[in-house]
Design an enzyme around this catalytic site. Structure first.
Site, short mmCIF file in Angstrom:
data_model
loop_
_atom_site.label_atom_id
_atom_site.label_comp_id
_atom_site.label_asym_id
_atom_site.label_seq_id
_atom_site.Cartn_x
_atom_site.Cartn_y
_atom_site.Cartn_z
N ARG A 87 0.83 -1.21 0.00
CA ARG A 87 0.00 0.00 0.00
C ARG A 87 0.87 1.26 0.00
O ARG A 87 0.42 2.33 -0.39
CB ARG A 87 -0.98 -0.03 1.19
CG ARG A 87 -1.91 1.14 1.25
CD ARG A 87 -3.20 0.88 2.02
NE ARG A 87 -3.02 0.20 3.28
CZ ARG A 87 -2.42 0.70 4.38
NH1 ARG A 87 -1.95 1.93 4.35
NH2 ARG A 87 -2.31 0.00 5.47
N TYR A 107 -15.04 17.26 -16.88
CA TYR A 107 -15.58 15.91 -16.76
C TYR A 107 -16.62 15.92 -15.63
O TYR A 107 -16.31 16.24 -14.47
CB TYR A 107 -14.48 14.90 -16.49
CG TYR A 107 -15.04 13.57 -16.03
CD1 TYR A 107 -15.96 12.89 -16.81
CD2 TYR A 107 -14.70 13.04 -14.79
CE1 TYR A 107 -16.52 11.69 -16.37
CE2 TYR A 107 -15.24 11.85 -14.36
CZ TYR A 107 -16.16 11.18 -15.15
OH TYR A 107 -16.72 10.02 -14.70
N ASP A 123 -6.05 19.05 -15.34
CA ASP A 123 -6.49 17.74 -15.83
C ASP A 123 -6.13 17.69 -17.31
O ASP A 123 -6.76 18.35 -18.15
CB ASP A 123 -7.99 17.56 -15.60
CG ASP A 123 -8.48 16.18 -16.06
OD1 ASP A 123 -7.78 15.53 -16.86
OD2 ASP A 123 -9.58 15.76 -15.63
N LYS A 155 -7.66 6.55 -19.68
CA LYS A 155 -7.92 7.00 -21.05
C LYS A 155 -6.67 6.79 -21.92
O LYS A 155 -6.24 5.67 -22.08
CB LYS A 155 -8.38 8.45 -21.03
CG LYS A 155 -9.39 8.78 -19.93
CD LYS A 155 -10.68 8.00 -20.05
CE LYS A 155 -11.66 8.46 -18.99
NZ LYS A 155 -12.65 7.49 -18.60
C1 LIG Z 1 -11.17 14.29 -18.22
C2 LIG Z 1 -11.42 13.26 -17.16
N1 LIG Z 1 -10.91 13.45 -15.94
C3 LIG Z 1 -11.11 12.54 -14.95
C4 LIG Z 1 -11.84 11.39 -15.15
C5 LIG Z 1 -12.05 10.40 -14.02
O1 LIG Z 1 -11.18 9.32 -14.21
P1 LIG Z 1 -11.48 7.77 -13.83
O2 LIG Z 1 -12.70 7.35 -14.61
O3 LIG Z 1 -10.22 7.09 -14.22
O4 LIG Z 1 -11.72 7.74 -12.36
C6 LIG Z 1 -12.38 11.15 -16.42
C7 LIG Z 1 -13.19 9.92 -16.68
O5 LIG Z 1 -13.98 9.87 -17.60
C8 LIG Z 1 -12.16 12.11 -17.44
O6 LIG Z 1 -12.67 11.94 -18.69
#
Ligand SMILES: Cc1ncc(COP(=O)(O)O)c(C=O)c1O
Length: 389
Positions: free
Chosen positions: A54, A106, A179, A204
């Protein structure tokens, strides 16, 4: 072994840092499933830094080191998901801190930020990313501690000027987190533009094969805030499984090829359909008609990403009809994989979604672009005449 020469990021990624497993000479690292690590007779760890999975796992280390290099940061942490990585950032804040985030981002993460701030006594302002000066107007010097941005912004693809956001955030005494899931280090390097942390849903593009849920954070500095994030991973326990970390490293080897291919195809698709009579708009930062195209050109290099959206002149019915008619694009959520996906975001997000109902989001994969264009032509051709299907 001789010191490695200085090489380009494509080479670092393809060779996974050119590492060779010292125990076998293998050029593919082994997966280390052990949860615990032995100590010698004097109670020192047999392998320094490893005591419990962990805290650290050898299978994370190459992927973390590679991502830190690609993003130009000092350290990287992998998490069990993008959401878990973002939660670690939020948990590093103190009650009373002020947080700023875009209205367009998102959806799942916006939801998380809004709920977390309300329940944990943080103050929050959302700004519109397409409105010049909107970010600066909501900053509270001395109280704003975190500016979270996503660029390009899901699913309408506004582009935020990272260097300007960093300057504004720092002027107010806040950290900037970007992000960069959609841009990836292939197209944008947020830390070089002044950001403090680069964040990814590694689910992704970084992994790219639709078979791992993971998150990654890369920091420009090893400071107190980073230590708090690290503590959150260790004690909050949102760690990635070793097999997933191994798959992620395998995916990273082809990151540059995949992102360049998807970006080239997305630009071709955007240009091909830009003036289509059944579409009210094609949203893509690579189009000259995009309101922030100049910013995108300045901060993205080598392409504008594999994500774009269509807005249908015939409204929600037309959008859903086109999605129904797709035969090459798969109707599914998520993005950034080798296969192309089409998604009606308003359906997925539910009744309080701010996403226009006439919008279909496209995640362009690495298939032959002619097949993708033909599929979308067929889908648009079906709009208004469902009986032809
Ligand atoms: C731009 C973006 N940020 C964060 C996330 C969240 O990531 P996760 O689904 O890996 O938890 C996503 C998921 O679709 C995303 O498209």
């Amino acid at each position: 072994m001789a010191d490695p020469p200085s090489v380009k990021p494509e080479t670092l990624a393809a060779q996974a840092l050119h590492e060779v497993d010292p125990s076998s000479g293998a050029i593919v690292p082994p997966i280390q499933p052990s949860t615990t690590y032995a100590r010698d007779e004097d109670y020192r760890p047999v392998s320094p830094g490893h005591q419990y999975s962990r805290d650290e796992n050898p299978t994370y280390e190459t992927a973390e080191a590679l991502l830190a290099r690609l993003e130009g940061g000092v350290a990287c942490l992998l998490f069990a998901s993008g959401q878990a990585g973002a939660s670690a950032v939020l948990q590093a804040l103190e009650p009373g801190d002020h947080v700023v985030a875009p209205q367009v981002m998102y959806w799942g993460l916006r939801k998380k930020i809004v709920a977390f701030c309300r329940r944990w006594g943080l103050e929050l302002d959302l700004f519109h990313p397409g409105e010049p000066g909107a970010l600066e107007r909501v900053l509270r010097p001395g109280q704003t501690k975190l500016v979270w941005i996503e660029t390009p912004c899901n699913p309408t693809w506004e582009v935020i000027d990272i260097a300007a956001a960093a300057q504004a955030a720092h002027g107010a005494g806040a950290r900037l987190v970007v992000d960069s899931t959609v841009a990836t280090p292939v197209l944008t390097r947020p830390l070089a533009l002044g950001a403090d942390l680069a964040f990814h849903s590694a689910t992704k593009y970084l992994n790219g094969h639709g078979d791992v849920v993971a998150g990654a954070l890369v920091s420009a500095k090893d400071d107190d805030f980073w230590q708090r994030i690290k503590d959150h991973r260790v004690f909050g326990g949102a760690v990635l499984g070793p097999f997933e970390a191994w798959l992620l490293l395998r995916g990273l080897r082809t990151l540059y090829l995949r992102v360049h291919r998807a970006s080239d195809s997305a630009l071709r698709i955007a240009r091909h359909f830009e003036a289509h009579p059944k579409l009210a708009a094609v949203l893509y930062p690579g189009l000259e008609s995009h309101p922030e195209h100049a910013i995108a050109k300045a901060q993205m290099s080598g392409g504008f990403g594999g994500m774009l959206s269509f807005r249908f002149a015939g409204g929600a019915g037309a959008a859903l009809q086109a999605a129904k008619a797709c035969r090459v694009f798969t109707r599914a959520t998520s993005l950034g994989g080798v296969e192309s996906l089409v998604e009606h975001r308003a359906t997925v997000e539910g009744p309080d979604s701010p996403v226009p109902e006439d919008l279909l989001r496209l995640s362009v994969g690495i298939e032959h672009v002619d097949d993708l264009i033909a599929d979308l032509e067929r889908a648009l051709g079906s709009v208004g005449s469902p009986g032809d299907l």
